[in-house]
Design a protein around this motif. Structure first.
Motif, short mmCIF file in Angstrom:
data_model
loop_
_atom_site.label_atom_id
_atom_site.label_comp_id
_atom_site.label_asym_id
_atom_site.label_seq_id
_atom_site.Cartn_x
_atom_site.Cartn_y
_atom_site.Cartn_z
N ALA A 70 64.61 17.88 39.99
CA ALA A 70 65.04 16.85 40.94
C ALA A 70 65.97 15.85 40.27
CB ALA A 70 63.82 16.13 41.51
N ILE A 71 65.63 15.44 39.05
CA ILE A 71 66.47 14.49 38.33
C ILE A 71 67.85 15.08 38.05
CG2 ILE A 71 66.80 13.43 36.06
CD1 ILE A 71 63.90 12.64 36.09
N VAL A 72 67.88 16.34 37.62
CA VAL A 72 69.17 16.98 37.34
C VAL A 72 70.00 17.07 38.61
CG1 VAL A 72 70.29 19.12 36.60
CG2 VAL A 72 68.27 18.30 35.39
N GLY A 73 69.37 17.51 39.71
CA GLY A 73 70.10 17.64 40.96
C GLY A 73 70.66 16.33 41.46
N LYS A 74 69.84 15.28 41.39
CA LYS A 74 70.29 13.98 41.88
C LYS A 74 71.37 13.38 40.96
CE LYS A 74 66.00 12.87 44.30
NZ LYS A 74 64.85 11.95 44.41
N THR A 75 71.27 13.66 39.68
CA THR A 75 72.28 13.15 38.75
C THR A 75 73.62 13.83 39.01
OG1 THR A 75 70.59 12.76 37.06
CG2 THR A 75 72.88 12.81 36.33
N ILE A 76 73.60 15.16 39.24
CA ILE A 76 74.83 15.87 39.58
C ILE A 76 75.42 15.32 40.87
CG2 ILE A 76 75.84 18.09 40.23
CD1 ILE A 76 73.76 19.46 38.49
N THR A 77 74.55 15.13 41.86
CA THR A 77 75.01 14.65 43.16
C THR A 77 75.69 13.30 43.05
OG1 THR A 77 73.24 15.82 44.33
CG2 THR A 77 74.29 14.01 45.49
N PRO A 132 83.70 20.10 47.17
CA PRO A 132 83.06 18.92 46.55
C PRO A 132 81.86 18.40 47.33
CG PRO A 132 85.44 18.70 46.49
CD PRO A 132 85.14 19.88 47.39
N ILE A 133 81.95 18.38 48.67
CA ILE A 133 80.85 17.85 49.47
C ILE A 133 79.68 18.81 49.49
CG2 ILE A 133 80.20 16.91 51.71
CD1 ILE A 133 82.38 15.34 50.28
N THR A 134 79.95 20.08 49.78
CA THR A 134 78.87 21.06 49.85
C THR A 134 78.14 21.16 48.52
OG1 THR A 134 80.09 22.34 51.51
CG2 THR A 134 78.30 23.45 50.38
N PHE A 135 78.89 21.21 47.43
CA PHE A 135 78.27 21.33 46.11
C PHE A 135 77.42 20.11 45.79
CE2 PHE A 135 78.46 20.30 41.55
CZ PHE A 135 77.79 21.41 41.03
N SER A 136 77.97 18.92 45.98
CA SER A 136 77.27 17.70 45.58
C SER A 136 75.96 17.52 46.35
CB SER A 136 78.16 16.48 45.78
OG SER A 136 78.57 16.36 47.13
N TYR A 137 75.98 17.76 47.65
CA TYR A 137 74.75 17.60 48.43
C TYR A 137 73.78 18.75 48.22
CZ TYR A 137 76.27 13.50 51.07
OH TYR A 137 76.65 12.24 51.44
N SER A 138 74.29 19.96 48.05
CA SER A 138 73.41 21.12 47.91
C SER A 138 72.55 21.02 46.66
CB SER A 138 74.24 22.41 47.87
OG SER A 138 74.88 22.65 49.10
N VAL A 139 73.16 20.65 45.53
CA VAL A 139 72.38 20.56 44.31
C VAL A 139 71.39 19.40 44.39
CG1 VAL A 139 74.13 21.61 42.84
CG2 VAL A 139 74.16 19.14 43.18
N GLY A 140 71.68 18.43 45.25
CA GLY A 140 70.76 17.31 45.43
C GLY A 140 69.53 17.68 46.22
N THR A 141 69.57 18.82 46.91
CA THR A 141 68.40 19.29 47.66
C THR A 141 67.54 20.21 46.80
OG1 THR A 141 69.49 21.26 48.56
CG2 THR A 141 69.72 19.20 49.79
N ILE A 154 88.74 21.19 40.91
CA ILE A 154 88.32 21.49 39.53
C ILE A 154 87.76 20.24 38.86
CG2 ILE A 154 89.09 22.25 37.26
CD1 ILE A 154 89.00 24.42 39.44
N LEU A 155 88.45 19.12 39.03
CA LEU A 155 88.00 17.87 38.42
C LEU A 155 86.65 17.45 38.99
CD1 LEU A 155 88.51 15.35 36.66
CD2 LEU A 155 89.72 14.35 38.62
N THR A 156 86.53 17.50 40.31
CA THR A 156 85.32 17.00 40.97
C THR A 156 84.12 17.91 40.78
OG1 THR A 156 86.68 15.91 42.65
CG2 THR A 156 84.36 16.25 43.17
#
Length: 323
Positions: A237-244, A41-50, A293-295
């Protein structure tokens, strides 16, 4: 001199020092590759935000560094027979709660809306410490007054990646969670070290193995988002930050609820779906697996769809409008 390695990643027993160290590293890689609630959850959320391969790799590195430090400490305590206090149901539930709080608080700073429960003084200080805003920032003042959207406006431009410095703290906190991997490291591998000076080594190698896998996954996540078609860099950028922000905020709440549920009803940790796959994190699917899975999957997909809709709505698309 011939050195025989005894490699058993499922149930290692009676291993020598060299075998223990190799097993620790390999288990770390396996831990980072399989769906794990303490890493993905952490790696995914921050990675897509970059939204870049380099940023994703950096996220995996920063997160896993904190994780490795914590595991090294617990490994040393395990050698000294002091790690038992962290290997209880209570510790498991408390870890979930703190992981959830860390995720949710981080998500607040890249939230889509300004109207949320928050403490302005704390937000201001954390924003300055994490590098989101400079001291005395006029934009931060406008954000706290809910006059601008904090998710898509910053000191420079909309394409500025989300800050990943807090991933180190996430990694350190997440390291207090335990499962099959941690039990092997703390009860089998650490105790075979020849002295207290090396008691930390199995935990460190386990963390480095996790780091290896998480850098790879962070790179993949960042690359995937950076190659989205039909969107400009601003749109990506918007998509990445929204996912994050979606994964951190809602995923954090899910972890908090999960932690509270474990504290109130400890047997919840024993409920598992058993599979024929003899790989830890895949053989028994419990609350941790479903939190992943949920996150990552459900909230990740939701954040992705919302981000794409917003990017298109704002006109950040490479498609030419028909006249």
């Amino acid at each position: 001199m011939i050195i025989w390695l005894i490699i058993n990643l499922w149930n290692p027993q009676n291993v020598d020092v060299i075998s223990a160290l190799v097993i620790a590293y390999l288990l770390g890689i396996l831990h980072g590759v399989t769906p794990d609630e303490h890493t993905w959850p952490i790696t995914f959320s921050y990675s897509v935000g970059t939204f870049s391969a380099k940023g994703g790799a950096k996220t995996g590195l920063i997160f896993s560094s904190g994780f490795t430090l914590q595991r090294s400490i617990l490994s040393e305590l395990a050698y000294l027979a002091l790690a038992g206090i962290f290997m209880t149901t209570t510790a498991f539930g408390v870890t979930y709660i703190f992981v959830g709080l860390a995720m949710t608080l981080a998500g607040i700073y890249i939230a889509k809306k300004g109207g949320y429960f928050h403490w302005h003084y704390l937000e201001k200080k954390l924003g300055e410490i994490s590098g989101i805003h400079e001291k005395g920032s006029e934009l931060q003042k406008l954000e706290l007054e809910h006059k601008i959207n904090p998710a898509y406006v910053n000191e420079k431009d909309i394409t500025k990646p989300v800050p990943v410095k807090l991933a180190f703290i996430h990694g350190f906190i997440a390291g207090f969670g335990f499962g099959a991997f941690a039990l092997i490291v703390y009860t089998v591998l650490a105790p075979v070290m020849p002295n207290a000076y090396l008691g930390w080594l199995p935990g460190a190698l386990f963390g480095l193995g996790t780091l290896t896998a998480q850098v790879m996954f962070g790179t993949l996540f960042g690359t995937w988002l950076s190659r989205m078609k039909n969107l400009t860099m601003e749109g990506i950028a918007i998509v990445g930050k929204t996912i994050t922000k979606t994964v951190l905020e809602y995923g954090g709440l899910a972890f908090i609820i999960g932690g509270i549920a474990i504290l109130l009803y400890p047997p919840l940790l024993t409920y598992n779906i058993v599979t024929p796959i003899y790989v830890h994190n895949l053989h028994t699917l419990g609350i941790g697996f479903f939190l992943v899975i949920l996150t990552v999957v459900i909230f990740g997909i939701y954040g992705y769809k919302q981000g794409v809709k917003l990017a298109i709505k704002l006109g950040y698309t490479t498609k030419r409008k028909e006249s």
